[in-house]
Design a protein around this motif. Sequence first.
Motif, PDB file in Angstrom:
ATOM      1  N   ILE A 192       0.484  -1.356  -0.127  1.00  0.00           N
ATOM      2  CA  ILE A 192       0.454  -0.066  -0.217  1.00  0.00           C
ATOM      3  C   ILE A 192       0.921   1.279  -0.014  1.00  0.00           C
ATOM      4  O   ILE A 192       0.756   1.966  -1.284  1.00  0.00           O
ATOM      5  N   LEU A 193       1.917   1.704   1.098  1.00  0.00           N
ATOM      6  CA  LEU A 193       2.501   2.225   0.917  1.00  0.00           C
ATOM      7  C   LEU A 193       3.429   2.088  -0.475  1.00  0.00           C
ATOM      8  O   LEU A 193       3.365   3.810  -0.897  1.00  0.00           O
ATOM      9  N   GLY A 194       4.023   1.815  -0.774  1.00  0.00           N
ATOM     10  CA  GLY A 194       4.791   1.302  -2.311  1.00  0.00           C
ATOM     11  C   GLY A 194       3.754   2.693  -3.212  1.00  0.00           C
ATOM     12  O   GLY A 194       5.050   3.084  -3.917  1.00  0.00           O
ATOM     13  N   THR A 195       2.855   1.774  -3.138  1.00  0.00           N
ATOM     14  CA  THR A 195       2.006   2.074  -4.621  1.00  0.00           C
ATOM     15  C   THR A 195       1.540   2.744  -4.175  1.00  0.00           C
ATOM     16  O   THR A 195       2.008   4.317  -5.337  1.00  0.00           O
ATOM     17  N   LEU A 196       1.197   3.791  -2.595  1.00  0.00           N
ATOM     18  CA  LEU A 196       1.107   5.308  -2.685  1.00  0.00           C
ATOM     19  C   LEU A 196       2.954   5.995  -3.699  1.00  0.00           C
ATOM     20  O   LEU A 196       2.129   7.323  -4.324  1.00  0.00           O
ATOM     21  N   ALA A 197       3.069   6.138  -2.557  1.00  0.00           N
ATOM     22  CA  ALA A 197       4.439   6.614  -2.818  1.00  0.00           C
ATOM     23  C   ALA A 197       4.761   6.922  -4.793  1.00  0.00           C
ATOM     24  O   ALA A 197       5.103   7.509  -5.118  1.00  0.00           O
ATOM     25  N   TYR A 198       4.293   6.043  -5.594  1.00  0.00           N
ATOM     26  CA  TYR A 198       4.580   5.438  -7.027  1.00  0.00           C
ATOM     27  C   TYR A 198       4.151   6.356  -7.272  1.00  0.00           C
ATOM     28  O   TYR A 198       4.447   7.253  -8.517  1.00  0.00           O
ATOM     29  N   ALA A 199       2.341   6.462  -7.129  1.00  0.00           N
ATOM     30  CA  ALA A 199       1.709   6.924  -8.328  1.00  0.00           C
ATOM     31  C   ALA A 199       1.812   8.897  -6.852  1.00  0.00           C
ATOM     32  O   ALA A 199       1.906   9.713  -8.862  1.00  0.00           O
ATOM     33  N   ALA A 258      -3.247   3.445  -8.840  1.00  0.00           N
ATOM     34  CA  ALA A 258      -3.009   2.979  -7.987  1.00  0.00           C
ATOM     35  C   ALA A 258      -3.860   3.140  -6.598  1.00  0.00           C
ATOM     36  O   ALA A 258      -4.067   2.157  -5.873  1.00  0.00           O
ATOM     37  N   LEU A 259      -5.363   3.453  -6.882  1.00  0.00           N
ATOM     38  CA  LEU A 259      -6.356   3.631  -5.624  1.00  0.00           C
ATOM     39  C   LEU A 259      -7.269   2.261  -6.045  1.00  0.00           C
ATOM     40  O   LEU A 259      -7.148   1.191  -4.924  1.00  0.00           O
ATOM     41  N   VAL A 260      -7.177   1.543  -7.214  1.00  0.00           N
ATOM     42  CA  VAL A 260      -8.529   0.183  -7.042  1.00  0.00           C
ATOM     43  C   VAL A 260      -7.135  -0.482  -6.432  1.00  0.00           C
ATOM     44  O   VAL A 260      -6.956  -1.284  -5.663  1.00  0.00           O
ATOM     45  N   LEU A 261      -5.418  -0.545  -7.121  1.00  0.00           N
ATOM     46  CA  LEU A 261      -4.517  -1.351  -6.281  1.00  0.00           C
ATOM     47  C   LEU A 261      -4.780  -1.407  -4.273  1.00  0.00           C
ATOM     48  O   LEU A 261      -4.583  -2.101  -3.882  1.00  0.00           O
ATOM     49  N   VAL A 262      -4.500  -0.052  -4.270  1.00  0.00           N
ATOM     50  CA  VAL A 262      -4.355   0.222  -2.792  1.00  0.00           C
ATOM     51  C   VAL A 262      -5.599  -0.619  -2.193  1.00  0.00           C
ATOM     52  O   VAL A 262      -5.595  -1.473  -0.320  1.00  0.00           O
TER      53      VAL A 262
END
Length: 443
Positions: A307-314, A408-412
Amino acid sequence: MTETVRPGLKARAASGTRTFLISGFGTALEFYDFIIYGLAAAIVFPTVFFPSFDRTVGTLVAFAAFGSGFIARPLGGIVIGHFGDRIGRKSMLILTLLIMGGSTFLIGCLPSYGTLGIAAPVMLVALRLVQGFAAGGEWGGASLFGIENAPEDRRGLWGSFTSAGIGIGSLFGTGAFTLISLLPEDQLEAWAWRLPFWLGGVLVLVGVLARSRMPQEERRTESAPRVPILDSIRRHPRQMLLAIGVAFGYNTLAYIGTIFTVTYAEERGYSYTESLLLQVAGSVAFTIAVPVMALLSDRKGRKPVVILGTLAYAAFFFVYFPLVDGHVLVLATLAYVLVNVLMAAPQGCIPAFLGEQFSAATRYSSISATYQTGAALGGGTAATAATALFLAYDNDPIGVGLYSGAAALVLVLCAWGLRETFRVPTARLGEPVAEPAGERVTV
């Protein structure tokens, strides 16, 4: 009674190095084949197979052909996953490499549009469908070989061997195209683009040799689901849907970060060689970061890292584009490195995170079907949609950034909805457990 596979007692004796060679190196060869097609679609195929279109539109059409391979991925995941659950991982993992290697070699043999006319791109799409079918069954089986043979506290790390293999395959594929891009453009388009495809077809034989030495799984003749995927849908419907969402979000982000970015660099004035060298730097960073992120998930849990990695990526995409636009090679390299390090956070954890949601008897079918369905919906359209948004916004990347944020929102959200299972013993994954309120759920 029909035998089914119990992921294995003998296989558990495999060392980490041997497991990496079987799952990681085999996948590296497979994704080498996959990445060279994506790069060729961005650099060469608009001219070789779609010359009647404007260059940018030709790139869009070439990406659409690239996406056609994703159509066959869910089917490959279901079919190969079914037999992987019923007769064993080993035979299916050898089969996927043979199919992928053969189709890759044949792509390198295809005549151009100028020689064969419309039949040339039609044959290209047909071979992409074959590639997609093989890739649909590869990732899940290779990931499970690592997860099911790992020490209890290293499932994330051993599962990430497949993810590291993706990075290595991308590195090899990008490196091969970097070398041939040094040739004059007329030679690149005339014949040199074929060399990486021929090389990929030959290298797959190395992976087949490694996998032929895999330990044979022990089998049991106990009652087993006749159709594993249907049994998994009945037992794990929520996990199936959420796993598809995770795969959709991740693959959308990943293919924007690896395929669209080649086109973007070229549109911003970078040469073929420069854009490919940027990808090489990114692939190196990704390959190093993947096991680090996976090991972190073994200690802190899958969900926080994903979750944190995806948010930072986006969020970083809104920094990435200005860094590349500045046309300072050092800053552009930093942008590619950071975007790949952040991309490694979800990718390093996803094999174990998704595989841990399902029981052993249906795990190959479940992880393959869900991941590849998400990959088809997300990765299969990502490069095309990103390019279309780029054109729609008059070559402004803001649309691509917003698109990445939505994925990213979908993934999180889907990752948040899955159970945290990094401390659940391997033998108990997928079993019903009691929640404090007495409700029966699965882990």
